[in-house]
Design a protein around this motif. Structure first.
Motif, PDB file in Angstrom:
ATOM      1  N   LYS A  17       0.803  -1.100  -0.129  1.00  0.00           N
ATOM      2  CA  LYS A  17       0.127  -0.011   0.069  1.00  0.00           C
ATOM      3  C   LYS A  17       0.886   1.279   0.190  1.00  0.00           C
ATOM      4  O   LYS A  17       0.549   2.347  -0.361  1.00  0.00           O
ATOM      5  N   GLU A  18       2.117   1.370   0.294  1.00  0.00           N
ATOM      6  CA  GLU A  18       3.159   2.499   0.386  1.00  0.00           C
ATOM      7  C   GLU A  18       3.299   2.800  -1.213  1.00  0.00           C
ATOM      8  O   GLU A  18       3.652   1.926  -1.997  1.00  0.00           O
ATOM      9  N   PRO A  19       3.127   4.092  -1.262  1.00  0.00           N
ATOM     10  CA  PRO A  19       3.056   4.634  -2.624  1.00  0.00           C
ATOM     11  C   PRO A  19       4.389   4.440  -3.161  1.00  0.00           C
ATOM     12  O   PRO A  19       4.441   3.898  -4.806  1.00  0.00           O
ATOM     13  N   ILE A  20       5.603   4.607  -2.573  1.00  0.00           N
ATOM     14  CA  ILE A  20       6.889   4.295  -3.093  1.00  0.00           C
ATOM     15  C   ILE A  20       7.175   2.732  -3.306  1.00  0.00           C
ATOM     16  O   ILE A  20       7.655   2.595  -4.397  1.00  0.00           O
ATOM     17  N   ASN A  21       6.720   2.039  -2.624  1.00  0.00           N
ATOM     18  CA  ASN A  21       6.851   0.358  -2.778  1.00  0.00           C
ATOM     19  C   ASN A  21       5.896   0.193  -4.080  1.00  0.00           C
ATOM     20  O   ASN A  21       6.382  -0.703  -4.802  1.00  0.00           O
ATOM     21  N   SER A  22       4.855   0.728  -4.355  1.00  0.00           N
ATOM     22  CA  SER A  22       4.084   0.487  -5.362  1.00  0.00           C
ATOM     23  C   SER A  22       4.808   1.063  -6.741  1.00  0.00           C
ATOM     24  O   SER A  22       4.607   0.062  -7.771  1.00  0.00           O
ATOM     25  N   ILE A  23       5.225   1.994  -6.459  1.00  0.00           N
ATOM     26  CA  ILE A  23       5.898   2.492  -7.913  1.00  0.00           C
ATOM     27  C   ILE A  23       7.243   1.866  -8.116  1.00  0.00           C
ATOM     28  O   ILE A  23       7.464   1.498  -9.234  1.00  0.00           O
ATOM     29  N   MET A  24       7.784   1.230  -7.202  1.00  0.00           N
ATOM     30  CA  MET A  24       9.145   0.464  -7.445  1.00  0.00           C
ATOM     31  C   MET A  24       8.859  -0.999  -7.907  1.00  0.00           C
ATOM     32  O   MET A  24       9.393  -1.484  -8.790  1.00  0.00           O
ATOM     33  N   ILE A  25       7.475  -1.471  -7.569  1.00  0.00           N
ATOM     34  CA  ILE A  25       6.898  -2.662  -8.081  1.00  0.00           C
ATOM     35  C   ILE A  25       6.700  -2.679  -9.440  1.00  0.00           C
ATOM     36  O   ILE A  25       7.224  -3.174 -10.473  1.00  0.00           O
ATOM     37  N   VAL A  26       6.008  -1.578  -9.905  1.00  0.00           N
ATOM     38  CA  VAL A  26       5.679  -1.143 -11.128  1.00  0.00           C
ATOM     39  C   VAL A  26       7.004  -0.854 -12.011  1.00  0.00           C
ATOM     40  O   VAL A  26       6.931  -1.447 -13.163  1.00  0.00           O
ATOM     41  N   ALA A  27       7.901  -0.170 -11.453  1.00  0.00           N
ATOM     42  CA  ALA A  27       9.199   0.051 -12.236  1.00  0.00           C
ATOM     43  C   ALA A  27       9.968  -1.128 -12.466  1.00  0.00           C
ATOM     44  O   ALA A  27      10.335  -1.414 -13.655  1.00  0.00           O
ATOM     45  N   ILE A  28      10.008  -2.062 -11.516  1.00  0.00           N
ATOM     46  CA  ILE A  28      10.583  -3.559 -11.723  1.00  0.00           C
ATOM     47  C   ILE A  28       9.718  -4.335 -12.843  1.00  0.00           C
ATOM     48  O   ILE A  28      10.586  -5.090 -13.758  1.00  0.00           O
ATOM     49  N   LEU A  29       8.595  -4.363 -12.855  1.00  0.00           N
ATOM     50  CA  LEU A  29       7.830  -5.012 -13.885  1.00  0.00           C
ATOM     51  C   LEU A  29       7.840  -4.221 -15.151  1.00  0.00           C
ATOM     52  O   LEU A  29       8.107  -4.995 -16.173  1.00  0.00           O
ATOM     53  N   LEU A  30       7.944  -2.981 -15.445  1.00  0.00           N
ATOM     54  CA  LEU A  30       8.389  -2.478 -16.602  1.00  0.00           C
ATOM     55  C   LEU A  30       9.600  -2.946 -17.249  1.00  0.00           C
ATOM     56  O   LEU A  30      10.026  -3.112 -18.064  1.00  0.00           O
ATOM     57  N   LEU A  31      10.605  -2.973 -16.155  1.00  0.00           N
ATOM     58  CA  LEU A  31      12.092  -3.358 -16.494  1.00  0.00           C
ATOM     59  C   LEU A  31      12.007  -4.785 -17.149  1.00  0.00           C
ATOM     60  O   LEU A  31      12.594  -5.075 -17.882  1.00  0.00           O
ATOM     61  N   ILE A  32      11.342  -5.524 -16.333  1.00  0.00           N
ATOM     62  CA  ILE A  32      11.090  -6.898 -16.813  1.00  0.00           C
ATOM     63  C   ILE A  32      10.548  -7.281 -18.164  1.00  0.00           C
ATOM     64  O   ILE A  32      11.177  -8.129 -19.038  1.00  0.00           O
ATOM     65  N   PHE A  33       9.482  -6.358 -18.672  1.00  0.00           N
ATOM     66  CA  PHE A  33       8.893  -6.384 -19.725  1.00  0.00           C
ATOM     67  C   PHE A  33       9.808  -5.468 -20.892  1.00  0.00           C
ATOM     68  O   PHE A  33       9.039  -5.011 -21.906  1.00  0.00           O
ATOM     69  N   ASP A  34      11.004  -5.116 -20.407  1.00  0.00           N
ATOM     70  CA  ASP A  34      11.746  -3.944 -21.411  1.00  0.00           C
ATOM     71  C   ASP A  34      10.903  -2.940 -21.919  1.00  0.00           C
ATOM     72  O   ASP A  34      11.039  -2.571 -22.896  1.00  0.00           O
ATOM     73  N   VAL A  35      10.363  -2.284 -20.788  1.00  0.00           N
ATOM     74  CA  VAL A  35       9.560  -1.021 -21.232  1.00  0.00           C
ATOM     75  C   VAL A  35      10.355   0.164 -20.542  1.00  0.00           C
ATOM     76  O   VAL A  35      10.470   0.132 -19.348  1.00  0.00           O
ATOM     77  N   SER A  36      10.940   0.888 -21.243  1.00  0.00           N
ATOM     78  CA  SER A  36      11.668   2.072 -20.913  1.00  0.00           C
ATOM     79  C   SER A  36      10.742   3.122 -20.764  1.00  0.00           C
ATOM     80  O   SER A  36       9.509   3.483 -21.143  1.00  0.00           O
ATOM     81  N   TYR A  37      11.152   4.307 -20.250  1.00  0.00           N
ATOM     82  CA  TYR A  37      10.461   5.778 -19.972  1.00  0.00           C
ATOM     83  C   TYR A  37      10.327   6.155 -21.425  1.00  0.00           C
ATOM     84  O   TYR A  37       9.258   6.797 -21.442  1.00  0.00           O
ATOM     85  N   LYS A  38      11.145   6.113 -22.262  1.00  0.00           N
ATOM     86  CA  LYS A  38      10.872   6.666 -23.655  1.00  0.00           C
ATOM     87  C   LYS A  38       9.825   6.001 -24.435  1.00  0.00           C
ATOM     88  O   LYS A  38       9.247   6.457 -25.186  1.00  0.00           O
ATOM     89  N   THR A  39       9.535   4.839 -24.109  1.00  0.00           N
ATOM     90  CA  THR A  39       8.588   3.943 -24.955  1.00  0.00           C
ATOM     91  C   THR A  39       7.273   4.011 -24.378  1.00  0.00           C
ATOM     92  O   THR A  39       6.128   3.843 -24.834  1.00  0.00           O
ATOM     93  N   LEU A  40       7.199   4.974 -23.222  1.00  0.00           N
ATOM     94  CA  LEU A  40       5.740   5.134 -22.654  1.00  0.00           C
ATOM     95  C   LEU A  40       5.032   6.116 -23.462  1.00  0.00           C
ATOM     96  O   LEU A  40       5.810   6.959 -24.112  1.00  0.00           O
ATOM     97  N   PRO A  41       3.828   6.287 -23.072  1.00  0.00           N
ATOM     98  CA  PRO A  41       3.130   7.270 -23.986  1.00  0.00           C
ATOM     99  C   PRO A  41       3.414   8.577 -23.856  1.00  0.00           C
ATOM    100  O   PRO A  41       3.640   8.908 -22.490  1.00  0.00           O
ATOM    101  N   THR A  42       3.344   9.682 -24.662  1.00  0.00           N
ATOM    102  CA  THR A  42       3.658  11.012 -24.226  1.00  0.00           C
ATOM    103  C   THR A  42       2.799  11.447 -23.003  1.00  0.00           C
ATOM    104  O   THR A  42       3.342  12.159 -22.330  1.00  0.00           O
ATOM    105  N   LEU A  43       1.344  11.212 -23.287  1.00  0.00           N
ATOM    106  CA  LEU A  43       0.698  11.745 -22.188  1.00  0.00           C
ATOM    107  C   LEU A  43       1.208  11.275 -20.719  1.00  0.00           C
ATOM    108  O   LEU A  43       1.291  11.999 -19.701  1.00  0.00           O
ATOM    109  N   VAL A  44       1.558   9.881 -20.409  1.00  0.00           N
ATOM    110  CA  VAL A  44       2.070   9.548 -19.201  1.00  0.00           C
ATOM    111  C   VAL A  44       3.329  10.281 -18.622  1.00  0.00           C
ATOM    112  O   VAL A  44       3.584  10.360 -17.809  1.00  0.00           O
ATOM    113  N   THR A  45       4.223  10.370 -19.806  1.00  0.00           N
ATOM    114  CA  THR A  45       5.625  10.842 -19.337  1.00  0.00           C
ATOM    115  C   THR A  45       5.417  12.302 -18.988  1.00  0.00           C
ATOM    116  O   THR A  45       5.962  12.683 -18.040  1.00  0.00           O
TER     117      THR A  45
END
Length: 212
Positions: A17-45
């Motif tokens: 439930k901690e926001p920072i931990n949730s963000i870290m989990i999402v970041a790890i999942l994105l790294l696992i699926f080879d999704v970088s910051y640049k590949t995210l939609p412009t709206l999200v970035t």
């Protein structure tokens, strides 16, 4: 066993439930699926960039409104920050020595990262504790954390760390030396400890004179 499992489950849920931990989990999942910051939609970035840009001014505004400066506490906090910086620098020197880092840029990075200002997240936890204790009507003297002191640490930590890091980096590769780091760390600790030691000695001396 059931009680222990319940506690573990509660701990894991609170961590998720901690926001920072949730963000870290999402970041790890994105790294696992080879999704970088640049590949995210412009709206999200754009949302991330604008939120990031807003956070520091908001925190500074909050600190400015909440802080109540007292001379005695100011001295303690400055001493604590110098002591923290000294320990951090010595830790950096140890890390550089153990890992055998010789690149000047990496050495400076290892030096300045631990010198970052105090995080806002612990204060968020302190606030949560304080709210619970408010509901329980616990007296301020018996509270787990001192909110005022926490705000003061946040208020002093940011300019102190920023000034220290900028000062180190402005000297180029001067501090990219293990021996220099050790000297600097010891100096910082001395700056933190010596005034307190002198103050205690003078107080003891004045008490002795008063008794005589």
């Amino acid at each position: 066993n059931a009680n222990a499992w319940t506690k573990i489950k509660s701990l894991l849920l609170s961590m998720v439930k901690e926001p920072i931990n949730s963000i870290m989990i999402v970041a790890i999942l994105l790294l696992i699926f080879d999704v970088s910051y640049k590949t995210l939609p412009t709206l999200v970035t754009d949302i991330f960039d604008k939120t990031s840009a807003m956070m520091t001014p908001l925190i500074l505004l909050f600190i400015g409104l909440a802080v109540q400066l007292k001379q005695s506490k100011k001295r303690i906090i400055v001493s604590l920050l110098f002591f923290r910086a000294g320990i951090s620098i010595l830790f950096s020197a140890l890390l550089v020595a153990i890992l055998g880092i010789h690149d000047h840029n990496l050495m400076l990075l290892a030096l300045v990262v631990p010198l970052s200002s105090a995080s806002f997240w612990p204060f968020a936890h302190i606030s949560a504790f304080n709210l619970k204790e408010d509901r329980l009507e616990i007296a301020k003297e018996k509270r787990t954390f001192n909110m005022e002191f926490a705000v003061l640490i946040l208020a002093f930590s940011l300019p102190f760390s920023s000034g220290l890091i900028l000062g180190i980096l402005s000297f180029g590769t001067f501090f990219a030396n293990n021996l220099t780091m050790i000297y600097m760390g010891v100096l910082m600790i001395a700056i933190a400890v010596i005034p307190i030691f002198i103050s205690k000695l003078s107080l003891r001396f004045s008490n002795t004179i008063a008794k005589n």
